[in-house]
Design a protein around this motif. Structure first.
Motif, PDB file in Angstrom:
ATOM      1  N   VAL A 122     -17.525  -4.111  84.480  1.00  0.00           N
ATOM      2  CA  VAL A 122     -16.102  -4.434  84.372  1.00  0.00           C
ATOM      3  C   VAL A 122     -15.296  -3.141  84.313  1.00  0.00           C
ATOM      4  CG1 VAL A 122     -16.201  -6.765  83.400  1.00  0.00           C
ATOM      5  CG2 VAL A 122     -16.558  -4.825  81.894  1.00  0.00           C
ATOM      6  N   GLY A 123     -14.548  -2.905  85.360  1.00  0.00           N
ATOM      7  CA  GLY A 123     -13.675  -1.752  85.434  1.00  0.00           C
ATOM      8  C   GLY A 123     -12.413  -2.167  86.152  1.00  0.00           C
ATOM      9  N   THR A 124     -12.023  -1.437  87.188  1.00  0.00           N
ATOM     10  CA  THR A 124     -10.903  -1.868  88.014  1.00  0.00           C
ATOM     11  C   THR A 124     -11.186  -3.243  88.603  1.00  0.00           C
ATOM     12  OG1 THR A 124     -10.383   0.420  88.573  1.00  0.00           O
ATOM     13  CG2 THR A 124      -9.479  -1.294  90.010  1.00  0.00           C
ATOM     14  N   GLY A 125     -12.408  -3.427  89.108  1.00  0.00           N
ATOM     15  CA  GLY A 125     -12.892  -4.727  89.560  1.00  0.00           C
ATOM     16  C   GLY A 125     -14.047  -5.162  88.687  1.00  0.00           C
ATOM     17  N   SER A 126     -14.772  -6.173  89.116  1.00  0.00           N
ATOM     18  CA  SER A 126     -15.945  -6.598  88.352  1.00  0.00           C
ATOM     19  C   SER A 126     -16.981  -7.202  89.284  1.00  0.00           C
ATOM     20  CB  SER A 126     -15.571  -7.621  87.275  1.00  0.00           C
ATOM     21  OG  SER A 126     -15.247  -8.881  87.853  1.00  0.00           O
ATOM     22  N   ILE A 127     -18.228  -7.137  88.842  1.00  0.00           N
ATOM     23  CA  ILE A 127     -19.333  -7.762  89.554  1.00  0.00           C
ATOM     24  C   ILE A 127     -20.510  -7.833  88.592  1.00  0.00           C
ATOM     25  CG2 ILE A 127     -20.354  -5.644  90.470  1.00  0.00           C
ATOM     26  CD1 ILE A 127     -20.749  -7.211  93.144  1.00  0.00           C
ATOM     27  N   ALA A 128     -21.404  -8.785  88.808  1.00  0.00           N
ATOM     28  CA  ALA A 128     -22.617  -8.885  88.009  1.00  0.00           C
ATOM     29  C   ALA A 128     -23.810  -8.810  88.948  1.00  0.00           C
ATOM     30  CB  ALA A 128     -22.639 -10.196  87.232  1.00  0.00           C
ATOM     31  N   ALA A 129     -24.918  -8.299  88.435  1.00  0.00           N
ATOM     32  CA  ALA A 129     -26.122  -8.181  89.247  1.00  0.00           C
ATOM     33  C   ALA A 129     -27.350  -8.347  88.374  1.00  0.00           C
ATOM     34  CB  ALA A 129     -26.149  -6.823  89.960  1.00  0.00           C
ATOM     35  N   VAL A 130     -28.436  -8.775  89.006  1.00  0.00           N
ATOM     36  CA  VAL A 130     -29.708  -8.933  88.310  1.00  0.00           C
ATOM     37  C   VAL A 130     -30.810  -8.285  89.125  1.00  0.00           C
ATOM     38  CG1 VAL A 130     -30.165 -11.193  89.384  1.00  0.00           C
ATOM     39  CG2 VAL A 130     -31.303 -10.593  87.223  1.00  0.00           C
ATOM     40  N   LEU A 131     -31.703  -7.604  88.451  1.00  0.00           N
ATOM     41  CA  LEU A 131     -32.936  -7.108  89.048  1.00  0.00           C
ATOM     42  C   LEU A 131     -34.069  -7.907  88.419  1.00  0.00           C
ATOM     43  CD1 LEU A 131     -34.302  -5.006  90.912  1.00  0.00           C
ATOM     44  CD2 LEU A 131     -34.492  -3.506  88.916  1.00  0.00           C
ATOM     45  N   GLN A 132     -34.785  -8.664  89.260  1.00  0.00           N
ATOM     46  CA  GLN A 132     -35.865  -9.499  88.765  1.00  0.00           C
ATOM     47  C   GLN A 132     -37.145  -8.680  88.595  1.00  0.00           C
ATOM     48  OE1 GLN A 132     -35.203 -12.404  87.766  1.00  0.00           O
ATOM     49  NE2 GLN A 132     -33.506 -13.234  88.988  1.00  0.00           N
ATOM     50  N   ARG A 133     -38.101  -9.240  87.877  1.00  0.00           N
ATOM     51  CA  ARG A 133     -39.349  -8.518  87.609  1.00  0.00           C
ATOM     52  C   ARG A 133     -40.174  -8.300  88.879  1.00  0.00           C
ATOM     53  NH1 ARG A 133     -38.752 -11.505  82.666  1.00  0.00           N
ATOM     54  NH2 ARG A 133     -38.481 -10.018  80.939  1.00  0.00           N
ATOM     55  N   ASP A 134     -39.915  -9.112  89.906  1.00  0.00           N
ATOM     56  CA  ASP A 134     -40.641  -8.920  91.168  1.00  0.00           C
ATOM     57  C   ASP A 134     -39.959  -7.921  92.091  1.00  0.00           C
ATOM     58  OD1 ASP A 134     -38.434 -10.278  92.115  1.00  0.00           O
ATOM     59  OD2 ASP A 134     -39.532 -12.021  92.849  1.00  0.00           O
ATOM     60  N   GLY A 135     -38.880  -7.297  91.609  1.00  0.00           N
ATOM     61  CA  GLY A 135     -38.173  -6.287  92.390  1.00  0.00           C
ATOM     62  C   GLY A 135     -37.019  -6.811  93.215  1.00  0.00           C
ATOM     63  N   SER A 136     -36.888  -8.120  93.345  1.00  0.00           N
ATOM     64  CA  SER A 136     -35.747  -8.682  94.080  1.00  0.00           C
ATOM     65  C   SER A 136     -34.487  -8.576  93.230  1.00  0.00           C
ATOM     66  CB  SER A 136     -36.016 -10.149  94.434  1.00  0.00           C
ATOM     67  OG  SER A 136     -36.167 -10.930  93.256  1.00  0.00           O
ATOM     68  N   TRP A 137     -33.344  -8.617  93.884  1.00  0.00           N
ATOM     69  CA  TRP A 137     -32.102  -8.529  93.128  1.00  0.00           C
ATOM     70  C   TRP A 137     -31.039  -9.404  93.764  1.00  0.00           C
ATOM     71  CZ3 TRP A 137     -27.226  -5.866  93.880  1.00  0.00           C
ATOM     72  CH2 TRP A 137     -27.050  -5.349  95.170  1.00  0.00           C
ATOM     73  N   GLY A 138     -30.023  -9.735  92.982  1.00  0.00           N
ATOM     74  CA  GLY A 138     -28.934 -10.571  93.465  1.00  0.00           C
ATOM     75  C   GLY A 138     -27.662 -10.298  92.693  1.00  0.00           C
ATOM     76  N   ILE A 139     -26.567 -10.844  93.190  1.00  0.00           N
ATOM     77  CA  ILE A 139     -25.268 -10.600  92.563  1.00  0.00           C
ATOM     78  C   ILE A 139     -24.518 -11.910  92.342  1.00  0.00           C
ATOM     79  CG2 ILE A 139     -25.026  -8.281  93.518  1.00  0.00           C
ATOM     80  CD1 ILE A 139     -23.146  -9.412  95.614  1.00  0.00           C
ATOM     81  N   ALA A 140     -23.551 -11.851  91.458  1.00  0.00           N
ATOM     82  CA  ALA A 140     -22.606 -12.943  91.250  1.00  0.00           C
ATOM     83  C   ALA A 140     -21.228 -12.332  91.038  1.00  0.00           C
ATOM     84  CB  ALA A 140     -22.996 -13.789  90.031  1.00  0.00           C
ATOM     85  N   GLY A 141     -20.212 -13.057  91.452  1.00  0.00           N
ATOM     86  CA  GLY A 141     -18.861 -12.511  91.353  1.00  0.00           C
ATOM     87  C   GLY A 141     -18.644 -11.417  92.375  1.00  0.00           C
ATOM     88  N   GLY A 142     -17.677 -10.552  92.083  1.00  0.00           N
ATOM     89  CA  GLY A 142     -17.428  -9.429  92.974  1.00  0.00           C
ATOM     90  C   GLY A 142     -16.776  -9.793  94.287  1.00  0.00           C
ATOM     91  N   TYR A 143     -16.048 -10.918  94.316  1.00  0.00           N
ATOM     92  CA  TYR A 143     -15.409 -11.328  95.568  1.00  0.00           C
ATOM     93  C   TYR A 143     -14.148 -10.532  95.861  1.00  0.00           C
ATOM     94  CZ  TYR A 143     -18.675 -15.173  95.934  1.00  0.00           C
ATOM     95  OH  TYR A 143     -19.819 -15.916  96.072  1.00  0.00           O
ATOM     96  N   GLY A 144     -13.705  -9.751  94.902  1.00  0.00           N
ATOM     97  CA  GLY A 144     -12.596  -8.839  95.165  1.00  0.00           C
ATOM     98  C   GLY A 144     -11.250  -9.334  94.708  1.00  0.00           C
ATOM     99  N   PHE A 145     -10.352  -8.397  94.596  1.00  0.00           N
ATOM    100  CA  PHE A 145      -8.965  -8.624  94.211  1.00  0.00           C
ATOM    101  C   PHE A 145      -8.213  -9.222  95.406  1.00  0.00           C
ATOM    102  CE2 PHE A 145      -4.596  -7.064  94.067  1.00  0.00           C
ATOM    103  CZ  PHE A 145      -4.223  -7.397  92.778  1.00  0.00           C
ATOM    104  N   PRO A 146      -7.314 -10.199  95.178  1.00  0.00           N
ATOM    105  CA  PRO A 146      -6.854 -10.730  93.890  1.00  0.00           C
ATOM    106  C   PRO A 146      -7.531 -12.010  93.443  1.00  0.00           C
ATOM    107  CG  PRO A 146      -5.355 -11.440  95.601  1.00  0.00           C
ATOM    108  CD  PRO A 146      -6.413 -10.619  96.294  1.00  0.00           C
ATOM    109  N   SER A 147      -8.362 -12.637  94.297  1.00  0.00           N
ATOM    110  CA  SER A 147      -8.871 -13.966  93.944  1.00  0.00           C
ATOM    111  C   SER A 147     -10.068 -13.909  93.008  1.00  0.00           C
ATOM    112  CB  SER A 147      -9.260 -14.733  95.216  1.00  0.00           C
ATOM    113  OG  SER A 147     -10.326 -14.081  95.889  1.00  0.00           O
ATOM    114  N   GLY A 148     -10.812 -12.805  93.028  1.00  0.00           N
ATOM    115  CA  GLY A 148     -12.016 -12.707  92.221  1.00  0.00           C
ATOM    116  C   GLY A 148     -11.938 -11.618  91.187  1.00  0.00           C
ATOM    117  N   ASP A 149     -13.092 -10.971  90.944  1.00  0.00           N
ATOM    118  CA  ASP A 149     -13.199  -9.874  89.977  1.00  0.00           C
ATOM    119  C   ASP A 149     -12.759 -10.283  88.579  1.00  0.00           C
ATOM    120  OD1 ASP A 149     -14.139  -8.432  92.062  1.00  0.00           O
ATOM    121  OD2 ASP A 149     -12.606  -6.891  92.031  1.00  0.00           O
ATOM    122  N   GLU A 150     -13.209 -11.452  88.155  1.00  0.00           N
ATOM    123  CA  GLU A 150     -12.863 -11.945  86.826  1.00  0.00           C
ATOM    124  C   GLU A 150     -13.230 -10.930  85.741  1.00  0.00           C
ATOM    125  OE1 GLU A 150     -13.659 -15.535  89.464  1.00  0.00           O
ATOM    126  OE2 GLU A 150     -14.543 -13.540  89.129  1.00  0.00           O
ATOM    127  N   ALA A 151     -12.399 -10.872  84.710  1.00  0.00           N
ATOM    128  CA  ALA A 151     -12.585 -10.011  83.539  1.00  0.00           C
ATOM    129  C   ALA A 151     -12.351  -8.523  83.832  1.00  0.00           C
ATOM    130  CB  ALA A 151     -13.968 -10.207  82.916  1.00  0.00           C
TER     131      ALA A 151
END
Length: 299
Positions: A122-151
Motif C-alpha cells: 500500500v503506497g500511491t497504489g496498492s496490490i496484493a501477491a502470494v508466493l506459494q510453497r510450490d513456487g507459483s505466484w499470483g496477485i489480487a487487486g492492483g487494477y489501477g487508479f481510479p477504479s482500483g488500488d483499494e486502501a
C-alpha cells in the motif's frame, strides 16, 4: 554480450523511484531515490526518473553510469498493462541484462526472502501477491487508479476530496479536516478546486493521504481508514483463503494502516525482511546469470 559489472534494483511507483546499486557479486554499493517511474505516468518519464536515480547512486559510489555494463532488475507499477510494458522495454538503453516485473513480485521476493507468503503493498497504489510453497505466484487487486488500488494513498485521497467539495458548497459544515485538504491542494474556492480536480493525477491524490491520517479522529477519515483495513483483509483472503501463510504489509502506508487491519488478520502480520528495491536487485542478479549462460561464458 557485454559483461555485467554492476547489478541495479529498481522499485518504481507513482510517487517515487528507489535504486539499490551493487557490484557483480551482489555487494551493495549505494542507494538513491528519484521521481516517479510508475508506467501509468508515461514510459519516457519512467526512464527519465530511473536514469536520474541510477546516476545519483553511481555518483554516491564514486562511479560513472555505463548502462552497457549493468544488469537492471525493475519492479514497476503498471507492468500489468502490456502496452506500457512493451513500450518500456522498447525504450530501454543498451544493457548487459534486463528483467522487468510487477512491483508486487519484487516486493514479494524482498518481504519473505523468496519463501512462501502473502504481501499487501500500500503506497500511491496498492496490490496484493502470494508466493506459494510450490513456487507459483499470483496477485489480487492492483487494477489501477481510479477504479482500483483499494486502501492506497490515491484511493484515500480520491475519496477524502469529496469532503472538501461538500464543505465548499455547503452540503456539510466546513471543519479542520476540509480546511487541511484545501490547504494541501493550495485551493481557496470552488473554481480553484475545479481546476485542481481537472489536473490531478494519481500522485496528486496520494498527496492527500497524510491529511487523512492526520485527521483520523474525524468521522469521514475514520470511515475511510476502517474501509482500507477491511479491503486489505479481503485481498489477503482472496490469495490465502486457508489462512496458512504469513502476511507482510509493505509500502509507505504499511505502518499507519496496520492498526486498521481487522484483528483476525493483524495477528498474522510479519515485518518484511527487505523491500521491493532489494527484491528487484535479486531480479538483476538472476537476469545477469541468465545472460552469462546465454552467451556461453558461464560454466
Amino acid at each position: 554480450m557485454e559483461a555485467t559489472h554492476y547489478l541495479i534494483g529498481i522499485d518504481g511507483g507513482g510517487t517515487g523511484t528507489r535504486v539499490v546499486l551493487a557490484d557483480a557479486r551482489g555487494v551493495e554499493l549505494a542507494q538513491a531515490a528519484g521521481g516517479p517511474s510508475g508506467l501509468g505516468l508515461g514510459v519516457a518519464r519512467a526512464w527519465q526518473s530511473i536514469e536520474a536515480a541510477c546516476a545519483q547512486a553511481f555518483a554516491s559510489a564514486g562511479l560513472r553510469l555505463d548502462w552497457a555494463h549493468c544488469a537492471l532488475g525493475c519492479g514497476l507499477a503498471g507492468v500489468n498493462n502490456r502496452d506500457w510494458l512493451a513500450g518500456f522495454i522498447a525504450q530501454a538503453p543498451l544493457l548487459a541484462a534486463l528483467d522487468v516485473q510487477s512491483d508486487a513480485y519484487t516486493t514479494l521476493l524482498g518481504a519473505h526472502g523468496g519463501e512462501a507468503g502473502v504481501i499487501v503493498a500500500v503506497g500511491t497504489g496498492s496490490i496484493a501477491a502470494v508466493l506459494q510453497r510450490d513456487g507459483s505466484w499470483g496477485i489480487a487487486g492492483g487494477y489501477g487508479f481510479p477504479s482500483g488500488d483499494e486502501a492506497s494513498g490515491a484511493w484515500l485521497g480520491l475519496r477524502a476530496v469529496v469532503h472538501a467539495q461538500q464543505a465548499l458548497d455547503g452540503r456539510t459544515p466546513p471543519d479542520a479536516f476540509s480546511a487541511a485538504l484545501l490547504a494541501q491542494m493550495n485551493v481557496a474556492d470552488r473554481d480553484g478546486l475545479v481546476v485542481w480536480l481537472c489536473e490531478a493525477n494519481q500522485t496528486a491524490y496520494a498527496g492527500l493521504a497524510p491529511v487523512v491520517l492526520a485527521h483520523r479522529g474525524h468521522p469521514v477519515a475514520a470511515a475511510l481508514l476502517a474501509q482500507a483495513g477491511a479491503d486489505i483483509a479481503k485481498l489477503v483472503d482472496a490469495l490465502d483463503p486457508s489462512a496458512a501463510l504469513p502476511v507482510a504489509l509493505c509500502g509507505g502506508l504499511a505502518a499507519p494502516l496496520a492498526e486498521y487491519v481487522p484483528a483476525s488478520h493483524r495477528s498474522r502480520l510479519r515485518p518484511p525482511q527487505t523491500d521491493s528495491a532489494h527484491g528487484a536487485l535479486e531480479l538483476a542478479r538472476r537476469a545477469s546469470a541468465g545472460s552469462l549462460r546465454e552467451s556461453g561464458t558461464a560454466a
